[in-house]
Design an enzyme around this catalytic site. Sequence first.
Site, PDB file in Angstrom:
ATOM      1  N   ASN A  23       0.827  -1.204   0.000  1.00 24.72           N
ATOM      2  CA  ASN A  23       0.000   0.000   0.000  1.00 24.72           C
ATOM      3  C   ASN A  23       0.866   1.261   0.000  1.00 24.72           C
ATOM      4  O   ASN A  23       2.055   1.215   0.322  1.00 24.72           O
ATOM      5  CB  ASN A  23      -0.880   0.038   1.254  1.00 24.72           C
ATOM      6  CG  ASN A  23      -2.039  -0.942   1.242  1.00 24.72           C
ATOM      7  OD1 ASN A  23      -2.646  -1.151   2.280  1.00 24.72           O
ATOM      8  ND2 ASN A  23      -2.347  -1.539   0.109  1.00 24.72           N
ATOM      9  N   HIS A  66      -7.653   7.028   4.880  1.00 20.80           N
ATOM     10  CA  HIS A  66      -8.122   5.830   4.179  1.00 20.80           C
ATOM     11  C   HIS A  66      -7.246   4.642   4.574  1.00 20.80           C
ATOM     12  O   HIS A  66      -6.042   4.787   4.805  1.00 20.80           O
ATOM     13  CB  HIS A  66      -8.077   6.035   2.668  1.00 20.80           C
ATOM     14  CG  HIS A  66      -9.298   6.722   2.137  1.00 20.80           C
ATOM     15  ND1 HIS A  66      -9.287   7.483   0.990  1.00 20.80           N
ATOM     16  CD2 HIS A  66     -10.580   6.748   2.584  1.00 20.80           C
ATOM     17  CE1 HIS A  66     -10.497   7.955   0.758  1.00 20.80           C
ATOM     18  NE2 HIS A  66     -11.296   7.532   1.708  1.00 20.80           N
ATOM     19  N   TRP A  67      -7.855   3.448   4.601  1.00 17.97           N
ATOM     20  CA  TRP A  67      -7.174   2.271   5.136  1.00 17.97           C
ATOM     21  C   TRP A  67      -5.860   1.963   4.453  1.00 17.97           C
ATOM     22  O   TRP A  67      -4.913   1.504   5.101  1.00 17.97           O
ATOM     23  CB  TRP A  67      -8.105   1.059   5.071  1.00 17.97           C
ATOM     24  CG  TRP A  67      -8.487   0.632   3.684  1.00 17.97           C
ATOM     25  CD1 TRP A  67      -7.863  -0.311   2.916  1.00 17.97           C
ATOM     26  CD2 TRP A  67      -9.553   1.137   2.882  1.00 17.97           C
ATOM     27  NE1 TRP A  67      -8.473  -0.428   1.692  1.00 17.97           N
ATOM     28  CE2 TRP A  67      -9.524   0.448   1.642  1.00 17.97           C
ATOM     29  CE3 TRP A  67     -10.543   2.100   3.090  1.00 17.97           C
ATOM     30  CZ2 TRP A  67     -10.433   0.700   0.623  1.00 17.97           C
ATOM     31  CZ3 TRP A  67     -11.456   2.344   2.072  1.00 17.97           C
ATOM     32  CH2 TRP A  67     -11.400   1.655   0.859  1.00 17.97           C
ATOM     33  N   ASP A  68      -5.777   2.202   3.131  1.00 13.73           N
ATOM     34  CA  ASP A  68      -4.543   1.841   2.442  1.00 13.73           C
ATOM     35  C   ASP A  68      -3.397   2.779   2.774  1.00 13.73           C
ATOM     36  O   ASP A  68      -2.245   2.492   2.422  1.00 13.73           O
ATOM     37  CB  ASP A  68      -4.756   1.786   0.922  1.00 13.73           C
ATOM     38  CG  ASP A  68      -5.354   3.052   0.342  1.00 13.73           C
ATOM     39  OD1 ASP A  68      -6.206   3.671   1.000  1.00 13.73           O
ATOM     40  OD2 ASP A  68      -4.987   3.425  -0.789  1.00 13.73           O
ATOM     41  N   HIS A  69      -3.682   3.877   3.480  1.00 14.22           N
ATOM     42  CA  HIS A  69      -2.632   4.819   3.852  1.00 14.22           C
ATOM     43  C   HIS A  69      -2.266   4.746   5.341  1.00 14.22           C
ATOM     44  O   HIS A  69      -1.332   5.424   5.765  1.00 14.22           O
ATOM     45  CB  HIS A  69      -3.047   6.244   3.488  1.00 14.22           C
ATOM     46  CG  HIS A  69      -3.098   6.476   2.010  1.00 14.22           C
ATOM     47  ND1 HIS A  69      -2.139   7.196   1.327  1.00 14.22           N
ATOM     48  CD2 HIS A  69      -3.981   6.054   1.072  1.00 14.22           C
ATOM     49  CE1 HIS A  69      -2.441   7.218   0.034  1.00 14.22           C
ATOM     50  NE2 HIS A  69      -3.552   6.523  -0.143  1.00 14.22           N
TER      51      HIS A  69
END
Length: 298
Positions: A23, A66-69
């Site tokens: 990610n 956001h979850w991917d960050h």
Amino acid sequence: MAKGMKAVIVGSGSAVPDPDRGNPSQAVVIDDEILLFDCGERTTINLIKSGINPNDVGHLFLTHLHWDHMAEFGYLVMSTWNCGRRQTLQVYGPDGTEAMVANSIYGTHKADFDFVRGYIRRLPSHITNKPSNDPNVKALDIEVGFELETDTFKVTAGEVVHHQCVGMPSVAYRVESEYGVVAISGDTSPCQGMIDLAKGADVLIHDTAFLDEIIEERQMWSHSGPSGAARVAKEAGVKKLVLTHLGPYTSHPKAIEMGEMYYGPARGPEIWDEIVAKAEAVYDGPVVLAHDALVIDV
């Protein structure tokens, strides 16, 4: 790492699980000072692959939540605490960051927190290299215009266009030192705020989450394609453009299948040359396609 300033692509992928790319995450290393920007899945191990000890990260700047960050925030904190990190990890990010940090450490990881605390108490007194009594993490919610300046570096938070309209505050960052300037977009569509923040930078690390045709077809207003990233680089007059936040176009079949609603069907390896060519058609400076653990001299 040697003295000077380096930009490190820690994770070059997207929000879709991708065996080939972690990610989104970047680091800027200035002499011995390590600044981490975003903390997606695989950040901790990719720091090590990049030649960086995660224990040495002193500052973490989040572009948004956001979850991917931020998916690996808890693991980064708990693993470095357990492995003897001494310095404070200072976390900065848009509204909600302070709550995320507290919820992660004392909520999601409460069992781990209690375990490490108990483990430390039971260590024999002659052991001196044990973990500290707490994880040494501080957090601060910031806004566009925030500046952090030390004797070594200056970090400025700038305005971008992501998902603010649906309640997701987001920022980008500019890092300045005696050696040069690195700008990091986080997630954004091409916008004047990013152009202003990146003005004259030596390295611009820019969101290139989707192909130009996908941006157009879906009328996306929250991410960039290679042409959009290149337009920002051109108008900002940067010296080098790094394309990151890349989709799983040629990854494992199940990753492609999982992300098909966003990225379309599997593509051949020529897609990467096509992405770079799209950027080079707009911006005449060097274009670099990011990969995990890529180290760039500034």
